[in-house]
Design a protein around this motif. Structure first.
Motif, PDB file in Angstrom:
ATOM      1  N   GLY A   1       0.835  -1.196   0.000  1.00  0.00           N
ATOM      2  CA  GLY A   1       0.000   0.000   0.000  1.00  0.00           C
ATOM      3  C   GLY A   1       0.868   1.243   0.000  1.00  0.00           C
ATOM      4  O   GLY A   1       1.857   1.331   0.742  1.00  0.00           O
TER       5      GLY A   1
ATOM      6  N   GLY B   1      -0.467   4.827  -0.260  1.00  0.00           N
ATOM      7  CA  GLY B   1      -1.355   5.982  -0.349  1.00  0.00           C
ATOM      8  C   GLY B   1      -0.820   7.136   0.470  1.00  0.00           C
ATOM      9  O   GLY B   1       0.380   7.421   0.463  1.00  0.00           O
TER      10      GLY B   1
ATOM     11  N   SER C   1       3.182   6.740   1.081  1.00  0.00           N
ATOM     12  CA  SER C   1       4.100   7.602   0.343  1.00  0.00           C
ATOM     13  C   SER C   1       4.983   8.395   1.302  1.00  0.00           C
ATOM     14  O   SER C   1       6.146   8.690   1.014  1.00  0.00           O
ATOM     15  CB  SER C   1       3.322   8.537  -0.586  1.00  0.00           C
TER      16      SER C   1
ATOM     17  N   VAL D   1       1.240  -2.202  -5.000  1.00  0.00           N
ATOM     18  CA  VAL D   1       0.144  -1.243  -5.194  1.00  0.00           C
ATOM     19  C   VAL D   1      -0.805  -1.800  -6.243  1.00  0.00           C
ATOM     20  O   VAL D   1      -0.485  -2.753  -6.953  1.00  0.00           O
ATOM     21  CB  VAL D   1       0.672   0.127  -5.672  1.00  0.00           C
TER      22      VAL D   1
ATOM     23  N   HIS E   1       2.040   5.988  -9.125  1.00  0.00           N
ATOM     24  CA  HIS E   1       3.078   6.223  -8.117  1.00  0.00           C
ATOM     25  C   HIS E   1       4.408   6.608  -8.751  1.00  0.00           C
ATOM     26  O   HIS E   1       5.400   5.894  -8.624  1.00  0.00           O
ATOM     27  CB  HIS E   1       3.239   4.973  -7.245  1.00  0.00           C
TER      28      HIS E   1
END
Lengths: 453, 453
Positions: free
Chosen positions: B11, B13, B17, B45, B51
């Motif tokens: 993940g 998000g 990040s 992801v 990304h």
């Protein structure tokens, strides 16, 4: 279940007796959490006859012999002071025995030697109880925030002085009266020096700064000013500015340096630390990613401090049972420690002046010469009582003959601020400096300062 | 220095990040604290093209493959939800890989299975970020207070609902308006169900209760009531009583049982939790020895939550380097969980009644029949606006035809209180129940309740 974890207790006063009580009362729970029973094998005290609650066969006056026993796994030290404790704890750690200590003075003076001894033998060294009593503070700094950059730790870490300042603020009492009240109620010791002169808070600041900034900071590195000189007039002046006076321990990291200091300061009444009263402690931590955090609770007291000691004891014991050890103290950053003169602060200065044309210009000139920028100035007529007068100076009517100038500066080096105050006393128009106190916004805007409330 | 600690991130998000950013920016510091460099070896992801900030060779859509790689030491999970995450994390833990997770829903539903898998392989399972974002809370409960008996954990653990209730209190807005504002400002999601209906807070309550009481408590064990039904009139009524309305998560241990509940409640404005506003979180912990503690900070947000994740990551990585592991979740106490009906609370009840002789006696009779003791009653004339009127009922002048009775009870079982309210609606003289809210003193005396402010 493995064999027991054997504990040697050094010192059995207010905190130690609570540790003994809780070890007994909570024996089953503690065993379940540790994975082995905790067994008290000895209690070293000065006068055994004063401890009727401790089984007589556990009491000894020979701490060195107790610490050196092979069976001892963890030494819990609640004696305080530097010697002979330092020697005892170094011996224990070098022999691979874990140490739990509440000794802020020793940790602040020579934590590095203890940490090195623990590192060498692989033993644990825990000291959560040394700062802010029951409040979990060192573990959050050392572990929870281990992936963050702490930029500031600031708070109220001494209950005695907080009680005295709270009493002064609420009753208008002066320092001596409030100290007497604190003594009567058991919040101040017969010799209050360690508290009121800031030694206790300075030790705690050294410990907090060391952990927060991964840099060795000792008590000697901490600038220290106590509360003996805080007057009822200072408290009233703070009130007039919408502030309250607290003894703060402030540790900061700025531009690759660290600083640690203890002094009374005005803080805005809207700041959460302002409402921490009586014997409570509270600490703000500001970190780059986490933002602002606050921790609040009782900073002293037998059961409260014993809670922190037992938390450490469970951790150290558990590490013995399942292997592994707690986090090392790391000083990898090894940042330089700023002298107080190079630390940036703000001042509140109250000057008694002759009320004639040109005085403000003269005073402002002195600030400018020293490169100190003024945030607010307020002129108060005198003879109305200190700090409570005020607003009539602004209405254009002719003022009284003498006046008080209340000045709050912007941030400047403490050396420049001190030199400014020194120079101001040399002005003809300045009859005296009625009060000087540092002002802290603690990460919040203090733009409203000077506006009264 | 040993080889690197290899990290798989699931993940990427808002929080993920930030974890990637901080791992890069603080690489040297983190390596110094861990004793080895932290190396990100893969980021799973759903849509790699979204990304661009993550090096392309790290991105993968195959989380299962990433987790199963031999080189991976620690899995950081920031996906959320139950499946497929549960399977992935169980696989990782069984293979001896440590897990850092912010997944409150999964931990609250099936933390026991994860903990068992971690125990079996000796891997670490950390989830500080799952409750109250940046605030160090689980580590203090699990470690610092490991030698104490926690009796209550109560607090504000959902920022969205706190923002909405704060907005309602400050502007007089109703629920729908305040929710819209929260959405506009990014404090509420497009589907706010998890927040406003209390699911998020209930998961957190389950995690807190499990750790605090050494007892498995799942989200299903937690009584849950959201804020959709809180009206502007409720907020005004609270104000009239010197209170404010907060969505609270409350975990208590009483007489060998535990309880966990989430519901809006009135708390005295003088309580520290009352001044926690906007998106902030704050949690009170009361322990037998430590007394009352409070923890305060930001409960959500990318960098803030990432700070908690990195703290766990440093701990898990460090354990890999120097050996040992973090504390196990212990459920040794295994206390029964009380149903909400058996939990003791206090109620505020506002009844619209016909203002005629004998009504109060009738109403009081219903309370008495159910064994509920009344703390205060106040009668307010109606037609002056809800809850803001008041005092004129006391002055002996004849009141208006209709009136509102505002009743605050003493503590009673929630079942008895609910049955009382049910029975009151059957009275002829009662035209309607204008509002029912629980009242919490949270360990402080609430004797002043009913006295206005």
């Amino acid at each position: 279940m493995t064999g027991s974890i054997n504990i040697a207790l050094l010192g059995c006063g207010v905190v130690g007796s609570q540790v003994v009580r809780l070890l007994t009362e909570q024996a089953d729970e503690l065993a379940a959490r540790v994975g082995a029973p905790l067994r008290l094998v000895g209690v070293a005290v000065r006068r055994p006859q004063r401890h009727p609650d401790v089984p007589a066969d556990l009491l000894t006056t020979d701490a060195a012999e107790l610490v050196s026993r092979d069976e001892v796994d963890v030494v819990v030290e609640l004696v305080g002071g530097i010697e002979p404790v330092r020697g005892l704890l170094l011996t224990a750690l070098k022999a691979g025995k874990s140490v739990v200590s509440a000794n802020k003075a020793l940790l602040a003076e020579d934590g590095a030697a203890l940490a090195a001894a623990a590192d060498e033998s692989g033993a644990d060294l825990y000291y959560e109880a040394s700062v802010a009593g029951a409040i979990p503070l060192l573990r959050p700094i050392q572990q929870s925030l281990a992936g963050d950059r702490i930029v500031r730790v600031a708070g109220i870490v001494n209950g005695t002085t907080n009680f005295i300042l709270s009493a002064m603020a609420s009753s208008g009492a002066n320092y001596t009266e409030a100290l007497e009240e604190a003594g009567r109620l058991g919040y101040a010791e017969a010799d209050p020096t360690a508290d009121v002169d800031g030694y206790d808070a300075a030790s705690k600041a050294a410990i907090l700064a060391s952990l927060a900034f991964h840099t060795r900071v000792t008590a000697d590195d901490v600038y220290r000013e106590g509360i003996r000189d805080v007057t009822a007039a200072d408290i009233a002046a703070a009130k007039a500015l919408g502030c309250t006076v607290k003894l703060l321990a402030i540790c900061e990291q700025t531009n690759g340096s660290v600083s640690a200091r203890v002094h009374p300061a005005m803080i805005p009444r809207s700041h959460p630390l302002a409402s921490v009263s009586g014997a409570y402690n509270a600490v703000f931590i500001e970190a780059a990613a986490a933002g602002q955090l606050m921790f609040y609770g009782q900073g002293a007291g037998g059961p409260q401090t014993a809670s922190a000691v037992l938390g450490d004891l469970v951790a150290a014991s558990r590490n013995r049972v399942i292997g592994g050890r707690g986090p090392r103290d790391t000083a990898h950053a090894a940042l330089p420690v700023l002298a107080m003169g190079d630390t940036h602060t703000r001042y509140h200065v109250a000057l008694d002046v002759i009320d004639r044309a040109g005085v403000l210009a003269q005073v402002a000139g002195v600030f400018a010469e020293h490169g100190v920028s003024i945030a607010t100035v307020r002129q108060e007529g005198r003879g109305h009582g200190n700090g409570a007068a005020g607003r009539d100076a602004d209405d254009g009517a002719p003022g009284p003959k003498d006046a008080t100038l209340v000045i709050v500066t912007h941030s400047a080096s403490d050396a420049a601020l001190a030199a400014t105050v020194e120079a101001l006393t040399g002005l003809d128009a300045v009859q005296g400096v009625a009060g000087v106190l540092r002002v802290e916004g603690l990460g919040r805007p203090v733009t409203e300062l000077g506006g009264g409330s």
